[in-house]
Design an enzyme around this catalytic site. Structure first.
Site, PDB file in Angstrom:
ATOM      1  N   ARG A   1       0.837  -1.192   0.000  1.00  0.00           N
ATOM      2  CA  ARG A   1       0.000   0.000   0.000  1.00  0.00           C
ATOM      3  C   ARG A   1       0.880   1.253   0.000  1.00  0.00           C
ATOM      4  O   ARG A   1       2.022   1.224   0.463  1.00  0.00           O
ATOM      5  CB  ARG A   1      -0.920   0.028   1.228  1.00  0.00           C
ATOM      6  CG  ARG A   1      -1.821  -1.188   1.365  1.00  0.00           C
ATOM      7  CD  ARG A   1      -2.592  -1.150   2.674  1.00  0.00           C
ATOM      8  NE  ARG A   1      -3.503  -2.280   2.830  1.00  0.00           N
ATOM      9  CZ  ARG A   1      -3.195  -3.422   3.418  1.00  0.00           C
ATOM     10  NH1 ARG A   1      -1.977  -3.587   3.950  1.00  0.00           N
ATOM     11  NH2 ARG A   1      -4.075  -4.398   3.508  1.00  0.00           N
TER      12      ARG A   1
ATOM     13  N   LYS B   1      -1.756  -2.606   8.025  1.00  0.00           N
ATOM     14  CA  LYS B   1      -2.941  -2.177   8.768  1.00  0.00           C
ATOM     15  C   LYS B   1      -2.977  -2.839  10.134  1.00  0.00           C
ATOM     16  O   LYS B   1      -2.604  -3.998  10.290  1.00  0.00           O
ATOM     17  CB  LYS B   1      -4.211  -2.541   7.989  1.00  0.00           C
ATOM     18  CG  LYS B   1      -4.482  -1.653   6.779  1.00  0.00           C
ATOM     19  CD  LYS B   1      -5.820  -1.995   6.168  1.00  0.00           C
ATOM     20  CE  LYS B   1      -6.182  -1.043   5.041  1.00  0.00           C
ATOM     21  NZ  LYS B   1      -7.497  -1.370   4.442  1.00  0.00           N
TER      22      LYS B   1
ATOM     23  N   HIS C   1      -2.875   2.510  -5.574  1.00  0.00           N
ATOM     24  CA  HIS C   1      -3.623   1.278  -5.318  1.00  0.00           C
ATOM     25  C   HIS C   1      -3.875   0.514  -6.616  1.00  0.00           C
ATOM     26  O   HIS C   1      -4.040  -0.709  -6.607  1.00  0.00           O
ATOM     27  CB  HIS C   1      -4.940   1.589  -4.608  1.00  0.00           C
ATOM     28  CG  HIS C   1      -5.283   0.598  -3.542  1.00  0.00           C
ATOM     29  ND1 HIS C   1      -4.548   0.461  -2.380  1.00  0.00           N
ATOM     30  CD2 HIS C   1      -6.273  -0.341  -3.470  1.00  0.00           C
ATOM     31  CE1 HIS C   1      -5.072  -0.496  -1.632  1.00  0.00           C
ATOM     32  NE2 HIS C   1      -6.118  -1.000  -2.277  1.00  0.00           N
TER      33      HIS C   1
ATOM     34  N   ARG D   1      -1.050  -1.719  -7.047  1.00  0.00           N
ATOM     35  CA  ARG D   1      -1.223  -2.858  -6.122  1.00  0.00           C
ATOM     36  C   ARG D   1      -2.185  -3.878  -6.739  1.00  0.00           C
ATOM     37  O   ARG D   1      -1.915  -5.096  -6.722  1.00  0.00           O
ATOM     38  CB  ARG D   1      -1.753  -2.334  -4.788  1.00  0.00           C
ATOM     39  CG  ARG D   1      -2.110  -3.410  -3.746  1.00  0.00           C
ATOM     40  CD  ARG D   1      -2.449  -2.691  -2.441  1.00  0.00           C
ATOM     41  NE  ARG D   1      -3.167  -3.507  -1.482  1.00  0.00           N
ATOM     42  CZ  ARG D   1      -2.596  -4.328  -0.590  1.00  0.00           C
ATOM     43  NH1 ARG D   1      -1.285  -4.462  -0.583  1.00  0.00           N
ATOM     44  NH2 ARG D   1      -3.328  -4.999   0.277  1.00  0.00           N
TER      45      ARG D   1
ATOM     46  N   HIS E   1      -3.700  -9.096   3.240  1.00  0.00           N
ATOM     47  CA  HIS E   1      -5.154  -9.131   3.405  1.00  0.00           C
ATOM     48  C   HIS E   1      -5.526  -9.982   4.615  1.00  0.00           C
ATOM     49  O   HIS E   1      -5.004 -11.089   4.785  1.00  0.00           O
ATOM     50  CB  HIS E   1      -5.827  -9.733   2.163  1.00  0.00           C
ATOM     51  CG  HIS E   1      -5.868  -8.812   0.994  1.00  0.00           C
ATOM     52  ND1 HIS E   1      -5.990  -9.255  -0.306  1.00  0.00           N
ATOM     53  CD2 HIS E   1      -5.816  -7.458   0.914  1.00  0.00           C
ATOM     54  CE1 HIS E   1      -6.008  -8.227  -1.125  1.00  0.00           C
ATOM     55  NE2 HIS E   1      -5.901  -7.122  -0.405  1.00  0.00           N
TER      56      HIS E   1
ATOM     57  N   TYR F   1      -9.216 -10.741  -7.231  1.00  0.00           N
ATOM     58  CA  TYR F   1      -8.272 -10.674  -8.347  1.00  0.00           C
ATOM     59  C   TYR F   1      -8.388 -11.862  -9.285  1.00  0.00           C
ATOM     60  O   TYR F   1      -7.990 -11.778 -10.444  1.00  0.00           O
ATOM     61  CB  TYR F   1      -6.847 -10.528  -7.811  1.00  0.00           C
ATOM     62  CG  TYR F   1      -6.682  -9.270  -6.996  1.00  0.00           C
ATOM     63  CD1 TYR F   1      -6.767  -8.020  -7.598  1.00  0.00           C
ATOM     64  CD2 TYR F   1      -6.498  -9.325  -5.619  1.00  0.00           C
ATOM     65  CE1 TYR F   1      -6.659  -6.859  -6.852  1.00  0.00           C
ATOM     66  CE2 TYR F   1      -6.381  -8.167  -4.866  1.00  0.00           C
ATOM     67  CZ  TYR F   1      -6.471  -6.938  -5.492  1.00  0.00           C
ATOM     68  OH  TYR F   1      -6.369  -5.791  -4.735  1.00  0.00           O
TER      69      TYR F   1
END
Length: 307
Positions: free
Chosen positions: A154, A178, A249, A252, A275, A284
């Site tokens: 990110r 995150k 992004h 990414r 994730h 994806y």
């Protein structure tokens, strides 16, 4: 009756905000969004005459969410507002301010997920091969693009990188993601080389006493800001031309799609991207399938309906 000038939920929302800031690893953006959602609930509670949090029940919450839907809010926003109120009522229940938790009875609106726009592998190669890497800014911009696409991290993670996070010998980079979760991400030789060129021949031109250990710097010597990184991506893509404009992004998304197209398994891509849920990564696979169908329609003699 509530005290004149006070709102039904104002004090409990302020206390909840302190709780979120101290005990839950939410990003600043998510925290602000949650509090904005709860202030809207507070205003609604005031309009319908609620006197305090004890009067919150599932009927009130559903009526508030229905009103949001009637106002045209997106499903993504409704899903976030549902999450915010669930966290809030759960907190109130734990504190004994609600005898039961009405938020637990709320359903979650399903979010419509548009497939992300990605560039092709050829376009990615053209972008990275045509960047003018002369001078400090050119060296930095190429390194930014190489790392974003080469690792799929990110933009906030890129800007947070310190010099000792990069292990050129092992071709890995340590990333703080995150929720403060740390992970190790593989990084290709072109990205390692671009970062090393920047550190050797570009970074010293920008570095000041306030630079600290940051890998990427702005022109004034401070740690590169995500806004600047986004501008770099937009401008460098525009220079290439004939490519979809995208933010970091988008690189990414492209990296994840190209990994899957190259044969990477879903779990590995999930770990690389950081994730929390495999379901997020599965998006994806749909991108790759849609691309294959497009290629089939364009290239196969019976790929499209006869005109």
């Amino acid at each position: 009756m509530t005290i004149e000038g006070a709102s039904p939920l104002g004090e409990t929302i302020r206390e909840f905000a302190r709780h979120l800031g101290a005990e839950r690893a939410l990003s600043g953006h998510t925290l602000r969004a949650y509090l904005g959602d709860l202030r809207d609930l507070d205003a609604y509670a005031d309009r319908i005459g609620l006197e305090g949090p004890a009067e919150l029940d599932v009927t009130v919450l559903r009526a508030w969410l229905s009103r949001q839907h009637a106002l045209g809010l997106s499903r993504a926003t409704l899903a976030r507002r549902t999450a915010a109120v669930r966290a809030f009522t759960s907190h109130l229940h734990r504190r004994g301010l609600l005898s039961s938790d009405p938020g637990a009875l709320l359903g979650t609106p399903r979010r419509a997920r548009d497939l992300p726009v990605v560039i092709t592998q050829d376009q990615a190669g053209r972008l990275l091969d045509t960047v003018d890497a002369t001078g400090p800014e050119g060296l930095r911009d190429l390194a930014v693009l190489e790392v974003l696409y080469g690792t799929g991290i990110r933009v906030s993670e890129l800007c947070g990188l310190d010099v000792d996070d990069l292990d050129g010998a092992r071709r890995t980079v340590r990333v703080l993601g995150k929720g403060g979760k740390e992970r190790t991400v593989p990084i290709g030789e072109p990205a390692v080389r671009a970062v090393q060129d920047w550190l050797r021949a570009g970074r010293p031109a920008f570095a000041t006493e306030k630079s600290g250990p940051a890998v990427f710097l702005g022109v004034r010597g401070g740690r590169l800001h995500p806004t600047t990184a986004r501008r770099i991506v937009h401008e460098r893509i525009a220079e290439v031309g004939e490519m979809p404009d995208m933010a970091p992004h988008g690189l990414r998304h492209s990296a994840a799609t190209h990994l899957l197209e190259g044969g990477a398994d879903l779990r590995s891509v999930q770990e690389i991207l950081g994730h929390a849920s495999l379901q997020t990564t599965q998006l994806y696979t749909q991108v790759s399938a849609e691309r294959l169908k497009r290629v089939h329609r364009q290239a196969h003699p019976r790929g499209s309906a006869a005109e």
